[in-house]
Write a protein that holds these residues in place. Structure first.
Motif, short mmCIF file in Angstrom:
data_model
loop_
_atom_site.label_atom_id
_atom_site.label_comp_id
_atom_site.label_asym_id
_atom_site.label_seq_id
_atom_site.Cartn_x
_atom_site.Cartn_y
_atom_site.Cartn_z
N GLY A 174 -28.28 -86.39 141.00
CA GLY A 174 -27.13 -85.95 141.83
C GLY A 174 -25.88 -86.66 141.30
N MET A 175 -25.79 -87.78 140.60
CA MET A 175 -24.86 -88.50 140.21
C MET A 175 -23.93 -87.73 139.09
SD MET A 175 -24.40 -92.47 138.62
CE MET A 175 -25.22 -93.04 140.05
N ARG A 189 -22.08 -79.80 140.33
CA ARG A 189 -22.59 -79.55 141.51
C ARG A 189 -23.83 -80.66 141.45
NH1 ARG A 189 -22.99 -74.08 139.57
NH2 ARG A 189 -21.17 -73.06 140.42
N GLY A 190 -23.97 -81.64 140.52
CA GLY A 190 -24.92 -82.69 140.37
C GLY A 190 -26.04 -82.07 139.88
N LEU A 191 -26.15 -81.08 139.23
CA LEU A 191 -27.43 -80.48 138.59
C LEU A 191 -27.62 -81.17 137.27
CD1 LEU A 191 -27.26 -76.64 139.69
CD2 LEU A 191 -28.50 -78.62 140.80
N PRO A 192 -28.83 -81.01 136.74
CA PRO A 192 -29.03 -81.64 135.46
C PRO A 192 -28.41 -80.85 134.43
CG PRO A 192 -31.15 -81.38 136.38
CD PRO A 192 -30.27 -80.82 137.47
N ALA A 193 -27.77 -81.26 133.54
CA ALA A 193 -27.14 -80.87 132.38
C ALA A 193 -28.10 -80.38 131.42
CB ALA A 193 -26.05 -81.85 131.56
N ALA A 229 -15.39 -75.81 139.37
CA ALA A 229 -16.90 -75.01 140.15
C ALA A 229 -16.60 -73.66 140.75
CB ALA A 229 -17.14 -76.15 141.15
N THR A 230 -15.15 -73.59 141.10
CA THR A 230 -14.84 -72.27 141.89
C THR A 230 -14.11 -71.45 141.18
OG1 THR A 230 -13.20 -73.36 143.31
CG2 THR A 230 -15.51 -73.68 143.94
N GLU A 231 -13.16 -71.74 140.46
CA GLU A 231 -12.18 -70.73 139.98
C GLU A 231 -12.29 -70.03 138.38
OE1 GLU A 231 -9.52 -69.75 141.56
OE2 GLU A 231 -10.01 -71.04 143.34
N PRO A 232 -11.71 -69.22 137.92
CA PRO A 232 -11.67 -68.81 136.58
C PRO A 232 -10.76 -69.58 135.92
CG PRO A 232 -10.34 -67.30 137.89
CD PRO A 232 -10.99 -68.11 138.99
N PRO A 233 -10.92 -69.83 134.71
CA PRO A 233 -10.15 -70.65 133.81
C PRO A 233 -8.69 -69.81 133.73
CG PRO A 233 -11.51 -69.34 132.27
CD PRO A 233 -12.12 -69.37 133.77
N ILE A 234 -7.53 -71.03 133.31
CA ILE A 234 -6.17 -70.46 133.33
C ILE A 234 -6.38 -69.32 132.09
CG2 ILE A 234 -3.97 -70.92 132.83
CD1 ILE A 234 -4.58 -73.68 133.75
N PRO A 313 -15.97 -61.71 139.45
CA PRO A 313 -15.71 -62.84 140.71
C PRO A 313 -16.68 -63.53 141.06
CG PRO A 313 -15.84 -60.73 141.32
CD PRO A 313 -15.80 -60.42 139.79
N PHE A 314 -16.60 -64.94 141.35
CA PHE A 314 -17.31 -65.81 141.93
C PHE A 314 -17.76 -65.48 143.20
CE2 PHE A 314 -18.94 -70.38 142.22
CZ PHE A 314 -19.84 -70.02 141.26
N PRO A 315 -18.97 -65.40 143.87
CA PRO A 315 -19.12 -65.05 145.18
C PRO A 315 -18.31 -65.80 146.08
CG PRO A 315 -21.15 -64.85 143.85
CD PRO A 315 -20.05 -65.37 143.05
N ARG A 316 -17.75 -65.23 147.10
CA ARG A 316 -17.07 -65.87 148.19
C ARG A 316 -17.77 -67.16 148.76
NH1 ARG A 316 -11.87 -66.62 150.42
NH2 ARG A 316 -12.08 -67.20 152.40
N ARG A 317 -18.85 -66.66 149.16
CA ARG A 317 -19.61 -67.51 150.13
C ARG A 317 -20.12 -68.96 149.15
NH1 ARG A 317 -24.58 -64.88 153.14
NH2 ARG A 317 -22.88 -64.04 154.34
N ALA A 318 -20.60 -68.58 147.91
CA ALA A 318 -20.88 -69.45 147.04
C ALA A 318 -19.59 -70.42 146.75
CB ALA A 318 -21.47 -69.01 145.68
N LYS A 319 -18.50 -69.87 146.40
CA LYS A 319 -17.38 -70.47 146.17
C LYS A 319 -17.15 -71.45 147.39
CE LYS A 319 -12.40 -69.73 145.02
NZ LYS A 319 -11.60 -68.80 144.69
N LEU A 320 -17.02 -71.29 148.38
CA LEU A 320 -16.58 -72.08 149.60
C LEU A 320 -17.70 -73.16 149.60
CD1 LEU A 320 -15.55 -69.27 152.14
CD2 LEU A 320 -14.30 -70.75 150.88
N GLY A 321 -19.16 -72.88 149.63
CA GLY A 321 -19.88 -73.97 149.77
C GLY A 321 -19.84 -74.89 148.68
N VAL A 322 -19.61 -74.78 147.19
CA VAL A 322 -19.35 -75.27 146.13
C VAL A 322 -18.27 -76.02 146.49
CG1 VAL A 322 -19.01 -75.81 143.90
CG2 VAL A 322 -20.81 -74.11 144.61
N ALA A 323 -17.05 -75.46 146.91
CA ALA A 323 -15.90 -76.36 147.12
C ALA A 323 -16.06 -77.28 148.44
CB ALA A 323 -14.70 -75.41 147.55
N THR A 324 -16.70 -77.10 149.33
CA THR A 324 -16.78 -78.04 150.44
C THR A 324 -17.89 -79.12 149.84
OG1 THR A 324 -16.96 -76.17 152.22
CG2 THR A 324 -18.18 -78.19 152.54
N LEU A 325 -18.96 -78.93 149.10
CA LEU A 325 -19.51 -80.10 148.62
C LEU A 325 -18.65 -80.84 147.62
CD1 LEU A 325 -23.04 -79.81 146.82
CD2 LEU A 325 -21.36 -80.78 145.74
N VAL A 326 -17.94 -80.38 146.59
CA VAL A 326 -17.11 -81.14 145.78
C VAL A 326 -16.05 -81.72 146.06
CG1 VAL A 326 -15.52 -81.08 143.86
CG2 VAL A 326 -17.76 -79.49 143.84
#
Length: 462
Positions: A174-175, A189-193, A229-234, A313-326
């Motif tokens: 998780g580091m 998200r702390g998953l293995p690379a 984690a949540t946005e498309p690139p510029i 588009p990144f699923p809104r539910r997943a986006k919000l969840g990842v944003a909260t974690l980060v």
């Protein structure tokens, strides 16, 4: 240190000039007096305040870097000649000297590269990564600063946090390891690379080369992590034919990124495009040196750029969840993300809850400060120097946090191992909140040691 100039290592390597330095080490130019050649030597620097287990951990990391690069024989990967110990027992890595700067240096000095030059850099790095991945090595820190340029040769270096297949990990589960602007979403998200994570980082690196800036922006490192984690690139403005390649590499889903074979084929075609056949109506201007003042060349008509790949588009539910974690991790690490100006009443409500918190067992009474936008940050301190990475104190702190109202789960992300306690922002603590809880509660936390004294910072808000 800088005064190591002229030092003779292992009876043969004479240090001549400091090439660069970072938080954990330095790289020197040196002369091998036995073979009569110049080499590069990486020095590990160990601050005096580090305890012995952390010193050994850092030495193990340098050894792993040497082993990772030494396994590989490829023109696009730095060659490691040897690993030696200095008079004080610290390890040094003897490497080939790449006589040129980094891609980061080039971007800083020259600005954005052409799509063709960027693709040429990319195809050489991709070939180097392909060789590493085939040997079970994931680099995990691809970025412009770790790519060296020597005339037309491109060299991948710095395997300091590489993951070696079959090696015991030196990183707690998780580091977060890597550089925020060039880390893949799964790393955030702390998953293995994985090998696909290296491809994402290569995509971010090539984007930075062709656009002159990273694909994700933010005012703080934590804001960049959330964007990754949540946005498309510029949207890329200068990528041209390289645009679809970047879109594929920067896909949030690792499985949707191009295969290495496909990537290399496309990069080869962009780096060396096939010129159009000359027909009766085609003007082929003479090739003249760019510095010639006497010949004007007819500029070729620009070819239309391909339409960018449709954005999924990144699923809104997943986006919000990842944003909260980060956000929880980043805020706990001392990063503050601006969410606009807040009102005093909201802060006062958060402050009252913060000051009503109990004190973790053994810690001193807290101090409370306001952090943006309206959170109250409480700092607890352990009154005496701690031992064994402060493992007991970390356990007491995390158990106390887990008992607070509105907290569903606490994850120390390896803080008990001590590897991040001395970092600039300490060890972030992941706080998973109860979704239905509406009152102010713990939003983020971090543990950090200064002068061997442990402090716990907790942010309280809604």
């Amino acid at each position: 240190m800088d005064d190591d100039h002229g030092q003779l290592l292992s009876g043969r390597y004479r240090l001549s000039r400091l090439l660069g330095q970072g938080g954990m080490g330095a790289v020197w130019r040196a002369h091998d007096e036995r073979l009569g050649r110049d080499v590069a030597i990486k020095e590990l620097r160990l601050p005096s305040h580090l305890e012995e287990p952390e010193r050994q951990n850092r030495i193990a990391r340098l050894d792993r870097e040497a082993r990772a690069a030494a396994r590989l024989k490829h023109p696009g990967i730095i060659t490691v000649h040897d690993r030696i110990s200095g008079p004080d027992g610290r390890p040094w890595i003897i490497m080939e000297l790449v006589d040129g700067g980094s891609l980061a240096d080039l971007i800083q000095a020259q600005g954005a590269l052409t799509p063709e030059r960027t693709a040429d850099v990319g195809r050489q790095v991709a070939a180097a990564l392909d060789a590493a991945h085939r040997m079970g090595i994931t680099h995990r820190d691809i970025k412009p600063a770790n790519i060296l340029l020597e005339e037309e040769r491109v060299v991948l270096t710095d395997f300091g946090i590489a993951a070696l297949e079959g090696d015991a990990t030196l990183t707690a589960t998780g580091m977060i390891m890597g550089t925020p602007a060039f880390m893949a979403p799964e790393q955030v998200r702390g998953l293995p690379a994985t090998a696909e994570s290296d491809l994402w980082s290569l995509g971010a690196t090539l984007y930075a080369a062709v656009e002159g800036r990273a694909p994700f922006a933010g005012t703080t490192p934590s804001a960049v992590l959330v964007a990754v984690a949540t946005e498309p690139p510029i949207p890329a403005a200068r990528a041209g034919a390289l645009g679809p390649v970047l879109d594929g590499l920067l896909h949030k889903d690792p499985a949707a990124r191009p295969t290495m074979d496909r990537l290399q084929a496309v990069l080869n075609s962009v780096a060396a495009p096939t010129p159009p056949a000359a027909g009766p109506d085609t003007l082929v201007p003479p090739t003249m040196p760019a510095w010639s003042p006497t010949v004007r060349q007819t500029a070729p008509r620009p070819t239309p750029e391909p339409e960018p790949a449709p954005h999924r588009p990144f699923p809104r539910r997943a986006k919000l969840g990842v944003a909260t974690l980060v956000l929880a991790m980043a805020a706990g690490a001392g990063y503050i993300i601006s969410q606009g100006a807040g009102d005093d009443s909201r802060y006062e409500a958060n402050r009252k809850v913060a000051e009503a918190l109990t004190v973790p067992a053994g810690f001193s009474r807290p101090t409370t400060t306001r952090v943006r936008p309206n959170r109250a940050q409480v700092t607890y301190t352990w009154p005496a120097p701690c031992i064994d990475h402060c493992a007991d104190q970390v356990r007491l702190a995390t158990e106390w946090m887990a008992r607070q109202p509105g907290v569903a789960r606490i994850d120390a992300l390896g803080a008990e191992l001590g590897g991040c306690l001395d970092d600039e922002y300490g060890c972030p603590i992941l706080i998973v909140r109860v979704p239905s809880y509406e009152d102010p509660t713990l939003q983020g936390a971090a543990l950090q040691t200064k002068n061997n004294r442990l402090s716990l910072r907790v942010d309280v808000g809604r």
